[in-house]
Design a protein around this motif. Structure first.
Motif, PDB file in Angstrom:
ATOM      1  N   ASP A 149     -28.446  23.768   2.192  1.00  0.00           N
ATOM      2  CA  ASP A 149     -27.939  24.271   3.469  1.00  0.00           C
ATOM      3  C   ASP A 149     -27.817  23.153   4.501  1.00  0.00           C
ATOM      4  OD1 ASP A 149     -27.646  26.864   2.594  1.00  0.00           O
ATOM      5  OD2 ASP A 149     -29.663  27.484   3.239  1.00  0.00           O
ATOM      6  N   VAL A 150     -28.676  22.131   4.390  1.00  0.00           N
ATOM      7  CA  VAL A 150     -28.605  21.004   5.319  1.00  0.00           C
ATOM      8  C   VAL A 150     -27.275  20.272   5.151  1.00  0.00           C
ATOM      9  CG1 VAL A 150     -29.609  18.774   5.939  1.00  0.00           C
ATOM     10  CG2 VAL A 150     -31.108  20.712   5.403  1.00  0.00           C
ATOM     11  N   ALA A 151     -26.924  19.998   3.894  1.00  0.00           N
ATOM     12  CA  ALA A 151     -25.653  19.315   3.630  1.00  0.00           C
ATOM     13  C   ALA A 151     -24.484  20.184   4.073  1.00  0.00           C
ATOM     14  CB  ALA A 151     -25.538  18.985   2.151  1.00  0.00           C
ATOM     15  N   TRP A 152     -24.566  21.476   3.835  1.00  0.00           N
ATOM     16  CA  TRP A 152     -23.476  22.370   4.224  1.00  0.00           C
ATOM     17  C   TRP A 152     -23.292  22.398   5.732  1.00  0.00           C
ATOM     18  CZ3 TRP A 152     -19.076  24.253   3.339  1.00  0.00           C
ATOM     19  CH2 TRP A 152     -18.592  25.333   4.075  1.00  0.00           C
ATOM     20  N   ALA A 178     -19.913  21.177  10.307  1.00  0.00           N
ATOM     21  CA  ALA A 178     -19.699  20.483  11.582  1.00  0.00           C
ATOM     22  C   ALA A 178     -18.471  19.575  11.508  1.00  0.00           C
ATOM     23  CB  ALA A 178     -20.935  19.663  11.932  1.00  0.00           C
ATOM     24  N   LEU A 179     -18.286  18.923  10.363  1.00  0.00           N
ATOM     25  CA  LEU A 179     -17.108  18.068  10.188  1.00  0.00           C
ATOM     26  C   LEU A 179     -15.827  18.898  10.181  1.00  0.00           C
ATOM     27  CD1 LEU A 179     -18.507  15.630   7.471  1.00  0.00           C
ATOM     28  CD2 LEU A 179     -18.009  15.076   9.859  1.00  0.00           C
ATOM     29  N   LEU A 180     -15.888  20.078   9.578  1.00  0.00           N
ATOM     30  CA  LEU A 180     -14.729  20.973   9.596  1.00  0.00           C
ATOM     31  C   LEU A 180     -14.422  21.459  11.006  1.00  0.00           C
ATOM     32  CD1 LEU A 180     -15.390  23.122   6.403  1.00  0.00           C
ATOM     33  CD2 LEU A 180     -13.637  21.379   6.688  1.00  0.00           C
ATOM     34  N   ASP A 181     -15.462  21.805  11.748  1.00  0.00           N
ATOM     35  CA  ASP A 181     -15.262  22.257  13.130  1.00  0.00           C
ATOM     36  C   ASP A 181     -14.581  21.176  13.961  1.00  0.00           C
ATOM     37  OD1 ASP A 181     -16.378  24.724  12.678  1.00  0.00           O
ATOM     38  OD2 ASP A 181     -18.377  24.180  13.410  1.00  0.00           O
ATOM     39  N   ALA A 182     -14.928  19.921  13.679  1.00  0.00           N
ATOM     40  CA  ALA A 182     -14.353  18.811  14.445  1.00  0.00           C
ATOM     41  C   ALA A 182     -12.859  18.654  14.191  1.00  0.00           C
ATOM     42  CB  ALA A 182     -15.073  17.506  14.097  1.00  0.00           C
ATOM     43  N   VAL A 234      -2.109  24.947  -0.731  1.00  0.00           N
ATOM     44  CA  VAL A 234      -3.360  24.237  -0.976  1.00  0.00           C
ATOM     45  C   VAL A 234      -4.545  25.098  -0.570  1.00  0.00           C
ATOM     46  CG1 VAL A 234      -3.361  23.121   1.299  1.00  0.00           C
ATOM     47  CG2 VAL A 234      -4.619  22.058  -0.595  1.00  0.00           C
ATOM     48  N   VAL A 235      -5.628  25.007  -1.335  1.00  0.00           N
ATOM     49  CA  VAL A 235      -6.900  25.606  -0.962  1.00  0.00           C
ATOM     50  C   VAL A 235      -7.961  24.530  -1.139  1.00  0.00           C
ATOM     51  CG1 VAL A 235      -7.316  26.497  -3.298  1.00  0.00           C
ATOM     52  CG2 VAL A 235      -8.492  27.525  -1.348  1.00  0.00           C
ATOM     53  N   TYR A 236      -8.958  24.525  -0.256  1.00  0.00           N
ATOM     54  CA  TYR A 236     -10.010  23.508  -0.295  1.00  0.00           C
ATOM     55  C   TYR A 236     -11.302  24.127  -0.815  1.00  0.00           C
ATOM     56  CZ  TYR A 236      -6.644  21.322   2.829  1.00  0.00           C
ATOM     57  OH  TYR A 236      -5.485  20.817   3.380  1.00  0.00           O
ATOM     58  N   VAL A 237     -11.919  23.459  -1.775  1.00  0.00           N
ATOM     59  CA  VAL A 237     -13.158  23.938  -2.380  1.00  0.00           C
ATOM     60  C   VAL A 237     -14.299  23.016  -1.969  1.00  0.00           C
ATOM     61  CG1 VAL A 237     -14.354  24.462  -4.531  1.00  0.00           C
ATOM     62  CG2 VAL A 237     -11.903  24.912  -4.327  1.00  0.00           C
ATOM     63  N   ALA A 238     -15.350  23.590  -1.424  1.00  0.00           N
ATOM     64  CA  ALA A 238     -16.560  22.836  -1.073  1.00  0.00           C
ATOM     65  C   ALA A 238     -17.555  23.013  -2.224  1.00  0.00           C
ATOM     66  CB  ALA A 238     -17.141  23.326   0.244  1.00  0.00           C
ATOM     67  N   ASP A 239     -17.517  22.092  -3.188  1.00  0.00           N
ATOM     68  CA  ASP A 239     -18.358  22.191  -4.377  1.00  0.00           C
ATOM     69  C   ASP A 239     -19.531  21.233  -4.286  1.00  0.00           C
ATOM     70  OD1 ASP A 239     -17.100  19.768  -4.673  1.00  0.00           O
ATOM     71  OD2 ASP A 239     -15.993  20.307  -6.501  1.00  0.00           O
ATOM     72  N   ALA A 240     -20.176  20.959  -5.406  1.00  0.00           N
ATOM     73  CA  ALA A 240     -21.372  20.112  -5.400  1.00  0.00           C
ATOM     74  C   ALA A 240     -21.072  18.714  -4.874  1.00  0.00           C
ATOM     75  CB  ALA A 240     -21.960  20.038  -6.812  1.00  0.00           C
ATOM     76  N   ALA A 241     -19.908  18.150  -5.236  1.00  0.00           N
ATOM     77  CA  ALA A 241     -19.553  16.806  -4.769  1.00  0.00           C
ATOM     78  C   ALA A 241     -19.343  16.777  -3.259  1.00  0.00           C
ATOM     79  CB  ALA A 241     -18.300  16.320  -5.490  1.00  0.00           C
ATOM     80  N   THR A 242     -18.953  17.915  -2.683  1.00  0.00           N
ATOM     81  CA  THR A 242     -18.727  17.989  -1.239  1.00  0.00           C
ATOM     82  C   THR A 242     -20.032  17.862  -0.465  1.00  0.00           C
ATOM     83  OG1 THR A 242     -16.860  19.471  -1.683  1.00  0.00           O
ATOM     84  CG2 THR A 242     -17.631  19.369   0.581  1.00  0.00           C
ATOM     85  N   MET A 243     -21.147  18.180  -1.089  1.00  0.00           N
ATOM     86  CA  MET A 243     -22.437  18.184  -0.392  1.00  0.00           C
ATOM     87  C   MET A 243     -23.088  16.806  -0.351  1.00  0.00           C
ATOM     88  SD  MET A 243     -22.355  21.254   0.507  1.00  0.00           S
ATOM     89  CE  MET A 243     -21.253  22.588   0.021  1.00  0.00           C
ATOM     90  N   ARG A 244     -22.368  15.777  -0.752  1.00  0.00           N
ATOM     91  CA  ARG A 244     -22.893  14.413  -0.702  1.00  0.00           C
ATOM     92  C   ARG A 244     -21.976  13.547   0.150  1.00  0.00           C
ATOM     93  NH1 ARG A 244     -23.318  15.731  -6.227  1.00  0.00           N
ATOM     94  NH2 ARG A 244     -21.470  14.457  -6.713  1.00  0.00           N
TER      95      ARG A 244
END
Length: 323
Positions: free
Chosen positions: A24-27, A32-36, A71-81
């Motif tokens: 949840d910390v990474a998410w 926050a980056l998406l909000d920006a 296009v659709v964006y997926v926030a997967d395991a790689a996105t959390m790093r």
């Protein structure tokens, strides 16, 4: 069974689906980056944050997702790093395409690529107005040292880690771009000297008497043009990577003008060209050993349109000014 994503909820927003719930910390950082990226012009993202999507595959996301401008964006395991790259996935199917050629074009650089949050608006906005296509962004991501699309072509170059320069550039002779040669920070000219095709800092430009008349999408600092050993026209990145140079003429006469078909029925068969030449009428042609045109960019059409517009401008009567 995964939840349904209501198209009415997405509307014109970019769609982001979270499929990894390991941190949840990474998410929160990703969120926050998406909000920006949600700007004052109204560009927003609809985020699906529901544990029912945990571990979902890309195919599952595509099955449930609205088309969302391709296009659709997926926030997967790689996105959390760090640096938190999302997976951009092309939603185009064969049924969406007019023929196999169009579908092969959409998939030529793969169905997906990694995009940093800083690049999301760039991708979504350009796809929404058909200014660029999915494979063009995928090609730029592939050319990046870490496989990310980072933003505009300028930001792509500025934000990327310092690459190892490629030292295999073979300059052309100034008149023809022959097999094995590259065009970078240089130009080739027509026989009459009026027209010049240049490539400087990743930007192609056709000029007449020094005035620019045609410029396709830039490909990032340090990129050049190369005619490969089999006569295939392609971009060459500063780090040495290559990808096909596929002309983009917008939507003339209702559809895109593309390369002829190759043996597999897909685009990109510049194979067999002896050289790239600039003609005295402004056309940019792939030619055989005898100088005969094999395929043309059709840029002489742009020249004629500009001349017609100029003629109209100078012959159109103007109202007399009040004294």
């Amino acid at each position: 069974m995964r939840p349904i994503i209501d198209p009415a909820d997405v509307d014109d927003a970019g769609l982001v689906v979270r499929t990894d719930y390991s941190s949840d910390v990474a998410w929160r950082t990703v969120a926050a980056l998406l909000d920006a990226q949600q700007d004052d012009d109204g560009w927003v993202y609809h985020v699906v944050d529901d544990p029912a999507w945990a571990g979902a595959s890309v195919d599952e996301v595509l099955t449930a997702a609205p088309k969302s401008d391709g296009v659709v964006y997926v926030a997967d395991a790689a996105t959390m790093r760090d640096p938190y790259p999302l997976l951009a996935v092309n939603t185009t199917t064969r049924e969406d395409c007019e023929d196999d050629e169009e579908y092969d074009y959409q998939m030529q650089c793969g169905r997906e690529f990694r995009v940093l949050p800083s690049g999301l608006v760039d991708v979504s906005a350009n796809l929404a107005i058909a200014n660029m296509d999915f494979p063009e962004f995928a090609a730029m991501a592939q050319a990046d040292p870490h496989g990310f699309y980072r933003g505009s072509a300028t930001a792509q170059a500025e934000d990327a880690p310092e690459p190892t320069p490629w030292d295999g550039w073979v300059p052309c002779d100034g008149h023809l771009l022959r097999r094995g040669q590259t065009l970078r920070d240089a130009c080739i000219t027509s026989p009459n000297g009026r027209y010049a095709l240049s490539c400087f800092d990743g930007l192609m430009c056709l000029t007449r008497d020094g005035v620019g008349i045609w410029m396709p999408v830039g490909q990032g600092s340090g990129t050049g043009i190369e005619l490969g050993p089999e006569g295939e026209l392609r971009y060459r990145a500063a780090t040495g990577g290559t990808w096909p140079l596929i002309p983009d003429f917008g939507h003339l006469a209702g559809r895109r003008k593309r390369w002829p078909e190759n043996e597999r029925g897909g685009p990109g068969p510049a194979v067999g060209a002896h050289a790239l030449a600039v003609r005295d009428d402004g056309d940019i042609d792939l030619v055989d050993e005898d100088g005969r045109t094999m395929w043309s960019f059709g840029t002489a059409h742009h020249v004629r349109l500009l001349d017609d517009l100029h003629a109209m401008a100078i012959t159109r009567p103007t109202d007399a000014l009040d004294e």
